[in-house]
Design an enzyme around this catalytic site. Structure first.
Site, short mmCIF file in Angstrom:
data_model
loop_
_atom_site.label_atom_id
_atom_site.label_comp_id
_atom_site.label_asym_id
_atom_site.label_seq_id
_atom_site.Cartn_x
_atom_site.Cartn_y
_atom_site.Cartn_z
N THR A 135 -10.23 -0.81 -3.55
CA THR A 135 -9.80 -2.21 -3.67
C THR A 135 -9.34 -2.49 -5.09
OG1 THR A 135 -11.53 -2.68 -2.12
CG2 THR A 135 -10.53 -4.56 -3.18
N TYR A 173 -8.14 -0.33 -7.14
CA TYR A 173 -6.86 0.37 -7.30
C TYR A 173 -5.74 -0.48 -6.69
CZ TYR A 173 -3.26 3.94 -7.10
OH TYR A 173 -2.08 4.61 -7.25
N GLU A 225 4.16 3.62 13.38
CA GLU A 225 3.11 4.62 13.58
C GLU A 225 2.00 4.32 12.58
OE1 GLU A 225 4.81 8.60 12.06
OE2 GLU A 225 6.56 7.34 12.40
N LYS A 260 -0.53 4.92 9.40
CA LYS A 260 -0.41 5.57 8.09
C LYS A 260 -1.68 6.39 7.89
CE LYS A 260 0.82 4.82 3.31
NZ LYS A 260 -0.16 5.74 2.76
N ARG A 280 2.80 17.66 -1.94
CA ARG A 280 3.93 16.82 -2.37
C ARG A 280 4.25 16.95 -3.86
NH1 ARG A 280 6.23 11.63 -3.23
NH2 ARG A 280 4.50 10.93 -4.52
N CYS A 330 -16.63 -44.08 -2.59
CA CYS A 330 -16.95 -45.52 -2.58
C CYS A 330 -18.45 -45.78 -2.58
CB CYS A 330 -16.28 -46.19 -1.39
SG CYS A 330 -16.99 -45.69 0.18
S1 IVH Z 1 6.88 8.63 6.30
C1 IVH Z 1 10.37 9.41 3.50
N1 IVH Z 1 4.86 8.23 7.89
O1 IVH Z 1 2.07 8.05 2.93
C2 IVH Z 1 9.18 8.75 4.05
N2 IVH Z 1 4.39 8.77 5.64
O2 IVH Z 1 2.06 6.38 0.63
C3 IVH Z 1 8.14 9.70 4.26
N3 IVH Z 1 2.01 8.92 5.12
O3 IVH Z 1 4.05 10.15 0.99
C4 IVH Z 1 6.88 9.16 4.64
N4 IVH Z 1 1.26 8.47 7.14
O4 IVH Z 1 2.48 11.27 2.70
C5 IVH Z 1 5.24 8.54 6.65
N5 IVH Z 1 3.19 7.88 9.43
C6 IVH Z 1 3.55 8.17 8.20
C7 IVH Z 1 2.62 8.44 7.18
C8 IVH Z 1 3.08 8.73 5.89
C9 IVH Z 1 0.92 8.79 5.91
C10 IVH Z 1 1.95 9.23 3.67
C11 IVH Z 1 3.05 10.13 3.19
C12 IVH Z 1 3.69 9.37 2.07
C13 IVH Z 1 2.61 8.41 1.70
C14 IVH Z 1 3.11 7.20 0.97
#
Ligand code: IVH
Length: 672
Positions: A33, A35, A111, A113, A134, A410
């Site tokens: 949080t 961060y 989708e 994350k 990465r 009042c």
């Molecule tokens: S798309 C060019 N989809 O989140 C776009 N990323 O905070 C590529 N991540 O570097 C990313 N779930 O490693 C994509 N459903 C999802 C993801 C996702 C996790 C990660 C990914 C990205 C990071 C960014």
């Protein structure tokens, strides 16, 4: 460096440092949080000072370039994702994309994350040949051997007949929650190092020299995209591409949505936020992507992330803060609402400084003391609420909060009803606080609206005894108004002109302006349409009122009580005869084309618009027979959403109200 530049540089450096602690050393020293709070601060500055932000960023990278160790290069850059912490940010993104394509319906793919560590897998002729983290996006650490032992990463792609010659498959390596808990409980027993969350666990386990350790940790790979380098057909959409990856043997997001509707996308976000605790792996938001690859290409990328995708992140929803004071607000009808003043705290991307304590009972239940540490959350992710008091942190100088016996304005004795729940000052217009609110309501937006005739001005006029009731306002002069504090002739003229103009109004607005308990705009409209004229309204019977569809018994009683009082009839007659109010009936609604989708719908408008201003939108909707409401309730049919819409959207989702954008509304206006 100027102050802003310094601020951006400092935040950038700080976040970079915490990234290093988190991703490289697996030893974060601040909470997620905290961060997110810092990151949001930088995000706000970035939005405000875009150019400056990029100048600072360049300087920053120049100064740190030497630290980047080249490992192995990705075929194409691994971009990151733009992100937002609240749905306002998402709305902006959604609108921008729609604007870019002339308000066409754009399909978005949603989708989850994944909260893990990014991995780039290279397959040549269907065989896994390299895996890179990465890194800085251009090159990453080689973890090929480790990837070989992640169970669900295919070493050889399925469907050997139709596979690309060279493909980079991208996704996230995660540790399932059950494996994380098991690992930590063993580590704790053995006094070994343990991980603070599944993301750190995944990163630490993937980057092991000894691959048997990686294998033991049972990592899981979720794929979210690919980059086909050679010799394979192009896919038209992201969804088709993901389907292809699934057929090649990859695990993809188990929760997906393809939709062009803002409403559905926001629902998906809230749904995922609700269910996240029940999933087998951690997610920290959702990702929304433009589905068409051709459109993705048109939108392009910035130097960090694609312009066609955005992550909407979740934030922790309850935080500790301190209670500084409790204030008692007096409503238009004399109801007393205690409000807690808090030390500012960031929750779900919003700084919270106040929380309503609703009523006397709620306040008593919490046993609040000034300077208490309290736990605050946002109910339904919107409304700030105090959940509890942290008793063991109560300081010695804490003072118990005691609900007052007398009205703070009042000083009349408060009336307590409904078994100690509701406190009300019954002094009405004799209570200064209520008088100001009653007059304010009379000239408010949905009543006899007078632009710029604010509560501040009304307060000054009441305190200086120039006005006591709404009728008095029609006697005000430019001379008198321009003598007020912070007031010039120009603004005084505007208000006097507004006070003349507002007299020509509709029956429904007039009924609403009277401020009868339970008679909001909607009920006022129903009553006005049913009776058609003021004389019919004033001569109605309780039986007639109760017969009206959608008017409840309580409302009927309140309304009847009001118009039965001789004092109130006199007040209404004076407004019309002395004040000069001219009422048009609401009957003309009957002549609208009833087949149009706006007819008789209860509609709320929120946010800023590009092609129309708010009043134009409202006028147009009204001209189609729509009923404009101020607030969202379970009865609302439609919310028109512009940019920066605020809380109304949350409430619309809560009540499952259909939402449409400016573009969609424009389409309706065209069709009708
Ligand atoms: S798309 C060019 N989809 O989140 C776009 N990323 O905070 C590529 N991540 O570097 C990313 N779930 O490693 C994509 N459903 C999802 C993801 C996702 C996790 C990660 C990914 C990205 C990071 C960014």
């Amino acid at each position: 460096m100027n102050v802003i530049k310094k601020k951006i540089f400092y935040l950038y450096k700080l976040l970079h440092y915490h990234d290093y602690l988190y991703h490289t050393l697996n030893m974060p020293i601040i909470s997620d949080t905290e961060y997110d709070f810092l990151s949001n601060k930088l995000y706000i500055l970035k939005n405000k000072y875009v150019q400056l932000y990029y100048v600072v960023k360049k300087t920053f990278f120049k100064s740190t370039r030497l630290n980047i160790i080249k490992k192995n290069s990705h075929f194409t850059r691994m971009l990151s994702l733009d992100h937002t912490f609240d749905i306002n940010g998402y709305m902006k993104f959604h609108q921008n994309i729609r604007n870019r394509f002339n308000h066409l319906n754009i399909n978005f793919f949603c989708e989850v994350k994944f909260d893990g560590v990014a991995l780039n897998l290279l397959y040549r002729k269907g065989k896994l040949v390299r895996a890179l983290t990465r890194g800085d996006g251009v090159s990453g650490e080689d973890v090929t051997k480790n990837a070989y032992v992640v169970n669900n990463i295919p070493l050889v792609l399925k469907g050997i007949k139709e596979i690309p010659e060279l493909i980079e498959v991208r996704g996230e390596v995660c540790m399932l929650k059950k494996d994380f808990l098991q690992f930590n409980s063993i580590a704790l027993k053995n006094n070994d190092k343990f991980f603070s969350n599944t993301r750190n666990a995944a990163a630490g386990s993937l980057r092991q020299k000894n691959i048997s350790i990686t294998k033991k940790r049972k990592l899981f790979f979720y794929c979210y995209g690919c980059n086909i380098i050679s010799n394979f057909k192009e896919y038209e959409t992201h969804s088709k591409q993901l389907n292809m990856l699934y057929n090649l043997g990859f695990s993809i997001s188990p929760y997906i949505l393809l939709s062009h509707k803002l409403n559905n996308i926001l629902k998906f976000y809230y749904l995922m936020e609700k269910v996240r605790n029940f999933l087998s792996f951690n997610i920290d938001g959702i990702v929304v992507k433009v589905n068409s690859i051709a459109r993705q290409n048109i939108l392009g990328i910035t130097n960090k992330f694609p312009k066609w995708a955005i992550a909407i992140k979740f934030l922790s929803k309850s935080e500790k803060t301190r209670l500084l004071n409790v204030e008692y607000q007096i409503g238009r009808t004399g109801l007393i609402t205690p409000v807690a003043h808090l030390e500012p705290i960031l929750i779900s991307g919003v700084i919270i400084q106040k929380a309503s304590l609703y009523n006397k009972n709620e306040l008593d239940k919490l046993d609040l003391h000034i300077y208490d540490t309290v736990i605050v959350y946002r109910a339904g992710d919107v409304i700030p609420k105090i959940q509890s008091t942290v008793l063991h942190l109560r300081p010695k100088n804490a003072k118990k909060v005691i609900f007052p016996k007398y009205c703070p304005s009042c000083f009349s004795l408060l009336h307590i009803h409904h078994s100690n729940v509701i406190a009300q000052c019954l002094a009405g217009l004799n209570c200064l606080a209520q008088r100001i609110k009653i007059i304010g309501h009379f000239f408010s937006k949905d009543a006899l609206y007078v632009e710029n005739f604010s509560l501040g001005i009304i307060t000054q006029l009441v305190l200086q005894k120039y006005i006591k009731i709404p009728l008095d306002c029609f006697q005000l002069t430019i001379n008198l108004l321009s003598g007020l504090k912070y007031f010039g002739v120009k603004s005084a003229t505007k208000i006097i002109f507004g006070l003349q103009k507002c007299k020509k109004t509709t029956l429904s607005r007039f009924i609403y302006a009277l401020g009868i308990p339970e008679i909001g705009l909607e009920n006022a409209e129903i009553i006005a349409t049913y009776f058609g004229s003021l004389s019919n309204v004033l001569n109605c019977t309780l039986h007639q009122l109760k017969k009206i569809k959608n008017i409840g018994v309580i409302c009927a009683n309140y309304f009847f009580d009001f118009i039965r009082s001789k004092k109130n009839i006199l007040y209404i007659m004076q407004l019309v005869q002395i004040g000069g109010i001219i009422l048009s009936s609401d009957e003309n609604k009957l002549f609208y084309n009833k087949n149009n989708v706006l007819f008789n719908k209860k509609i709320v408008v929120t946010g800023k618009f590009i092609n129309f201003n708010r009043q134009q939108i409202i006028d147009k909707i009204v001209s189609f027979g729509g009923v404009i409401m101020k607030n969202i309730s379970s009865k609302t049919n439609l919310l028109i959403v512009g940019s920066n819409p605020g809380n109304k959207v949350h409430r619309a989702i809560h009540f499952d109200v259909k939402m449409i954008s400016e573009g969609e509304l424009f389409d309706i206006f065209q069709i009708v």
